[in-house]
Write an enzyme that holds these catalytic residues in place. Structure first.
Site, PDB file in Angstrom:
ATOM      1  N   GLY A  16       0.719  -1.208   0.045  1.00  0.00           N
ATOM      2  CA  GLY A  16       0.068   0.003  -0.169  1.00  0.00           C
ATOM      3  C   GLY A  16       0.995   1.306   0.038  1.00  0.00           C
ATOM      4  O   GLY A  16       0.321   2.363   0.602  1.00  0.00           O
ATOM      5  N   HIS A  17       2.066   1.142  -0.604  1.00  0.00           N
ATOM      6  CA  HIS A  17       3.111   2.324  -0.577  1.00  0.00           C
ATOM      7  C   HIS A  17       2.455   3.497  -1.335  1.00  0.00           C
ATOM      8  O   HIS A  17       2.798   4.648  -0.993  1.00  0.00           O
ATOM      9  CB  HIS A  17       4.349   2.034  -0.978  1.00  0.00           C
ATOM     10  CG  HIS A  17       4.332   1.799  -2.619  1.00  0.00           C
ATOM     11  ND1 HIS A  17       3.759   0.824  -3.391  1.00  0.00           N
ATOM     12  CD2 HIS A  17       4.896   2.632  -3.649  1.00  0.00           C
ATOM     13  CE1 HIS A  17       3.860   0.945  -4.654  1.00  0.00           C
ATOM     14  NE2 HIS A  17       4.488   2.090  -4.611  1.00  0.00           N
ATOM     15  N   GLY A  19      -0.523   4.910  -1.117  1.00  0.00           N
ATOM     16  CA  GLY A  19      -1.552   5.737  -0.105  1.00  0.00           C
ATOM     17  C   GLY A  19      -0.917   6.553   0.636  1.00  0.00           C
ATOM     18  O   GLY A  19       0.359   6.924   0.877  1.00  0.00           O
ATOM     19  N   VAL A  21      -0.685   6.504   3.925  1.00  0.00           N
ATOM     20  CA  VAL A  21      -0.137   5.706   5.122  1.00  0.00           C
ATOM     21  C   VAL A  21       1.137   5.302   4.546  1.00  0.00           C
ATOM     22  O   VAL A  21       2.237   5.394   5.258  1.00  0.00           O
ATOM     23  CB  VAL A  21      -1.239   4.766   5.769  1.00  0.00           C
ATOM     24  CG1 VAL A  21      -0.391   4.054   6.750  1.00  0.00           C
ATOM     25  CG2 VAL A  21      -2.256   5.420   6.483  1.00  0.00           C
ATOM     26  N   SER A 113      -8.540   0.388  11.908  1.00  0.00           N
ATOM     27  CA  SER A 113      -9.288   1.959  11.845  1.00  0.00           C
ATOM     28  C   SER A 113      -9.980   1.887  13.368  1.00  0.00           C
ATOM     29  O   SER A 113     -10.719   0.875  13.853  1.00  0.00           O
ATOM     30  CB  SER A 113     -10.116   1.988  10.696  1.00  0.00           C
ATOM     31  OG  SER A 113     -10.976   2.897  11.088  1.00  0.00           O
ATOM     32  N   SER A 114     -10.233   3.212  13.648  1.00  0.00           N
ATOM     33  CA  SER A 114     -10.961   3.310  14.817  1.00  0.00           C
ATOM     34  C   SER A 114     -12.283   3.131  14.805  1.00  0.00           C
ATOM     35  O   SER A 114     -13.171   2.904  15.720  1.00  0.00           O
ATOM     36  CB  SER A 114     -10.808   4.779  15.310  1.00  0.00           C
ATOM     37  OG  SER A 114     -11.251   5.667  14.430  1.00  0.00           O
ATOM     38  N   CYS A 115     -12.840   2.951  13.530  1.00  0.00           N
ATOM     39  CA  CYS A 115     -14.327   2.531  13.258  1.00  0.00           C
ATOM     40  C   CYS A 115     -14.517   1.204  13.511  1.00  0.00           C
ATOM     41  O   CYS A 115     -15.913   0.685  13.659  1.00  0.00           O
ATOM     42  CB  CYS A 115     -14.677   2.691  12.097  1.00  0.00           C
ATOM     43  SG  CYS A 115     -14.022   1.859  10.735  1.00  0.00           S
ATOM     44  N   TYR A 142     -16.891  -1.826   6.156  1.00  0.00           N
ATOM     45  CA  TYR A 142     -15.659  -1.542   6.251  1.00  0.00           C
ATOM     46  C   TYR A 142     -15.021  -1.993   7.561  1.00  0.00           C
ATOM     47  O   TYR A 142     -13.712  -2.784   7.637  1.00  0.00           O
ATOM     48  CB  TYR A 142     -15.180   0.032   6.048  1.00  0.00           C
ATOM     49  CG  TYR A 142     -13.922   0.516   6.003  1.00  0.00           C
ATOM     50  CD1 TYR A 142     -12.721   0.167   5.072  1.00  0.00           C
ATOM     51  CD2 TYR A 142     -13.334   1.406   7.280  1.00  0.00           C
ATOM     52  CE1 TYR A 142     -11.453   0.478   5.421  1.00  0.00           C
ATOM     53  CE2 TYR A 142     -12.117   1.659   7.515  1.00  0.00           C
ATOM     54  CZ  TYR A 142     -11.023   1.263   6.319  1.00  0.00           C
ATOM     55  OH  TYR A 142      -9.849   1.833   6.577  1.00  0.00           O
ATOM     56  N   LYS A 146     -12.190  -4.984   8.842  1.00  0.00           N
ATOM     57  CA  LYS A 146     -11.168  -4.307   9.571  1.00  0.00           C
ATOM     58  C   LYS A 146     -11.090  -5.416  10.680  1.00  0.00           C
ATOM     59  O   LYS A 146      -9.817  -5.783  11.317  1.00  0.00           O
ATOM     60  CB  LYS A 146     -11.052  -3.003   9.980  1.00  0.00           C
ATOM     61  CG  LYS A 146     -10.660  -1.911   8.823  1.00  0.00           C
ATOM     62  CD  LYS A 146      -9.302  -1.982   8.618  1.00  0.00           C
ATOM     63  CE  LYS A 146      -8.700  -1.223   7.324  1.00  0.00           C
ATOM     64  NZ  LYS A 146      -7.225  -1.640   7.005  1.00  0.00           N
ATOM     65  N   THR A 170      -6.587   6.228  14.604  1.00  0.00           N
ATOM     66  CA  THR A 170      -7.694   7.104  14.580  1.00  0.00           C
ATOM     67  C   THR A 170      -7.654   7.806  13.112  1.00  0.00           C
ATOM     68  O   THR A 170      -6.855   7.304  12.357  1.00  0.00           O
ATOM     69  CB  THR A 170      -7.332   8.348  15.640  1.00  0.00           C
ATOM     70  OG1 THR A 170      -8.796   8.786  15.652  1.00  0.00           O
ATOM     71  CG2 THR A 170      -6.622   9.250  15.447  1.00  0.00           C
ATOM     72  N   LEU A 172      -7.054   9.703  10.049  1.00  0.00           N
ATOM     73  CA  LEU A 172      -5.541  10.340   9.684  1.00  0.00           C
ATOM     74  C   LEU A 172      -5.758  11.376   8.499  1.00  0.00           C
ATOM     75  O   LEU A 172      -6.621  11.495   7.973  1.00  0.00           O
ATOM     76  CB  LEU A 172      -4.955   9.251   8.871  1.00  0.00           C
ATOM     77  CG  LEU A 172      -4.757   7.874   9.818  1.00  0.00           C
ATOM     78  CD1 LEU A 172      -4.304   6.778   9.199  1.00  0.00           C
ATOM     79  CD2 LEU A 172      -3.655   8.250  10.916  1.00  0.00           C
ATOM     80  N   HIS A 185     -11.916  11.834   3.323  1.00  0.00           N
ATOM     81  CA  HIS A 185     -12.373  11.996   4.681  1.00  0.00           C
ATOM     82  C   HIS A 185     -12.714  13.466   4.734  1.00  0.00           C
ATOM     83  O   HIS A 185     -12.367  14.460   3.997  1.00  0.00           O
ATOM     84  CB  HIS A 185     -11.072  11.796   5.443  1.00  0.00           C
ATOM     85  CG  HIS A 185     -11.226  10.383   5.274  1.00  0.00           C
ATOM     86  ND1 HIS A 185     -10.210   9.624   4.965  1.00  0.00           N
ATOM     87  CD2 HIS A 185     -11.949   9.219   6.202  1.00  0.00           C
ATOM     88  CE1 HIS A 185     -10.458   8.197   5.182  1.00  0.00           C
ATOM     89  NE2 HIS A 185     -11.526   7.976   5.986  1.00  0.00           N
ATOM     90  N   TRP A 208     -20.675  19.521   5.617  1.00  0.00           N
ATOM     91  CA  TRP A 208     -21.785  18.427   5.757  1.00  0.00           C
ATOM     92  C   TRP A 208     -22.101  18.561   7.269  1.00  0.00           C
ATOM     93  O   TRP A 208     -21.416  18.273   8.218  1.00  0.00           O
ATOM     94  CB  TRP A 208     -21.516  17.067   5.269  1.00  0.00           C
ATOM     95  CG  TRP A 208     -20.926  16.866   3.844  1.00  0.00           C
ATOM     96  CD1 TRP A 208     -21.238  18.125   3.096  1.00  0.00           C
ATOM     97  CD2 TRP A 208     -20.222  16.058   3.268  1.00  0.00           C
ATOM     98  NE1 TRP A 208     -20.770  17.661   1.857  1.00  0.00           N
ATOM     99  CE2 TRP A 208     -20.183  16.225   1.816  1.00  0.00           C
ATOM    100  CE3 TRP A 208     -19.789  14.490   3.623  1.00  0.00           C
ATOM    101  CZ2 TRP A 208     -19.685  15.414   1.096  1.00  0.00           C
ATOM    102  CZ3 TRP A 208     -19.319  13.636   2.555  1.00  0.00           C
ATOM    103  CH2 TRP A 208     -19.325  14.152   1.220  1.00  0.00           C
ATOM    104  N   ASP A 275     -23.865  12.881  10.022  1.00  0.00           N
ATOM    105  CA  ASP A 275     -23.041  13.009  10.968  1.00  0.00           C
ATOM    106  C   ASP A 275     -22.175  11.902  10.985  1.00  0.00           C
ATOM    107  O   ASP A 275     -20.858  11.857  11.685  1.00  0.00           O
ATOM    108  CB  ASP A 275     -23.610  13.506  12.177  1.00  0.00           C
ATOM    109  CG  ASP A 275     -23.750  14.890  12.460  1.00  0.00           C
ATOM    110  OD1 ASP A 275     -23.505  15.716  11.588  1.00  0.00           O
ATOM    111  OD2 ASP A 275     -24.585  15.230  13.541  1.00  0.00           O
TER     112      ASP A 275
END
Ligand code: GFB
Length: 327
Positions: A16-17, A19, A21, A113-115, A142, A146, A170, A172, A185, A208, A275
């Site tokens: 994933g280089h 992207g 992250v 991910s925090s989700c 998603y 994860k 969290t 990013l 995001h 939004w 939200d």
């Protein structure tokens, strides 16, 4: 805590280089003196294809793997492309973990991910909140992928003794982010909106939702630093949170961006948009107890990211990073 000294000539695969992250991890590894960094572009290797991934691992034999590839996006992309988000991520996590086991990878770091935590988990969210309640519906596919990634790492550790660990960052942001207004995001989206209002001489910015949702933002270079730290120092089965421990409302975020970029701008709320999760603040005590904490304040991170955006902004086409899709 085990302090592992990773040889500077070790073969390190950053999956994933391309992207946000992965790019930051490659930069950080280079700064730290690692000389044997392996990458594979999407054209060279489809990470969803187990046979192709096995072939690549057999040919390249990485010693360490940063598994940070995936299909990612903001609240709109998650809600509108749920099949891509669950399929791509489930497949990528499974193929890379399995090949890492087959070809004797010394250690793998997987990022979630925090989700992954329940929508109404007590705040700040500790690692043991996982699987204690229902997920936020706008990103459930998603989050399920994860969570499956964490469980895959744990299963290979348990059955085969693989040293595969998981970090949960969290929200990013940073240079090379996806600035597409629909799929990105919130931070890059609002940064671009405020920038475009400034250059086009407008004063109204569409934001939004209601602005009351709370989010925590980690600058991507800090995340990359945490990833190297965990690769060297963390060997446990349980995933570990990576964040700042600081949250802001979406209203405060928008106001900060306006202050930095275009102080005359005013917010126009678009209440037709969701939200999402009301709050998503990570409890980072487990990580800080081991000796790592973030260094970049939101204000400084925004200023650096904005400098990057200004340098790379192409008014005719805007900024749409490839990380909008599989990174
Ligand atoms: O960053 P974001 O898209 O994702 O949205 P999540 C965060 C908040 O910002 C929501 C508001 O309350 C949005 O309504 N927002 C305001 C905006 N203006 C905008 C805008 O112009 N664009 C966007 N995108 N949002 C994602 C998850 O959740 O976060 C993923 O969907 C993942 O699965 C990721 O976990 C880190 O923070 O709500």
């Amino acid at each position: 805590m085990v302090e592992r000294s990773i040889p500077h000539d070790a073969k390190i695969f950053v999956a994933g280089h391309g992207g946000l992250v992965g790019g930051a991890i490659v930069r950080r590894l280079g700064d730290a003196g690692f000389s044997n960094i392996l990458t594979a572009s999407r054209d060279q290797l489809d990470l969803r294809d187990q046979a192709a991934v096995n072939y690549w691992f057999r040919a390249n034999r990485p010693d360490y793997v940063y598994l940070v590839a995936g299909t990612v996006g903001g609240i709109w992309a998650n809600a509108n492309r749920p099949a891509d988000f669950i399929y791509d991520n489930m497949m990528i996590h499974a193929t890379v973990v399995h090949a890492s086991y087959l070809y004797g990878v010394e250690k793998l770091l997987y990022l979630g991910s925090s989700c992954i935590y329940p929508r109404l988990a007590p705040q700040p969210m500790t690692e043991d909140a996982l699987l204690t309640g229902l997920l936020e519906p706008t990103n459930e596919p998603y989050a399920i992928a994860k969570i499956a990634g964490i469980k895959t790492c744990q299963a290979y550790r348990k059955q085969y003794g693989c040293n595969f660990i998981s970090g949960m960052p969290t929200n990013l942001y940073g240079p090379q982010d996806n600035f597409d207004l629909q799929t990105s995001h919130v931070l890059p989206a609002l940064m671009r909106k405020v920038h475009e209002a400034k250059v086009e001489g407008r004063n109204e910015i569409d934001v939004w939702g209601s602005g009351v949702a709370m989010r925590e933002f980690l600058y991507v270079d800090d995340l990359a630093d945490a990833c190297l730290f965990l690769m060297a120092n963390y060997d446990e089965d349980e995933h570990i949170n990576i964040g700042t421990g600081v949250e802001v409302s979406i209203r405060e975020l928008a106001e900060t961006l306006i202050e930095v970029i275009h102080p005359d701008a005013r917010i126009r709320w678009d209440s037709s948009k969701p939200d999402g999760a009301p709050r998503k603040l990570l409890d980072v005590r487990k990580l800080t107890a081991r000796g790592w904490s973030s260094q970049t304040s939101l204000r400084v991170g925004i200023e650096r990211t904005y400098a990057w955006l200004v340098e790379h902004y192409d008014g005719a086409r805007g900024i749409v990073a490839p990380s909008a899709l599989v990174s």
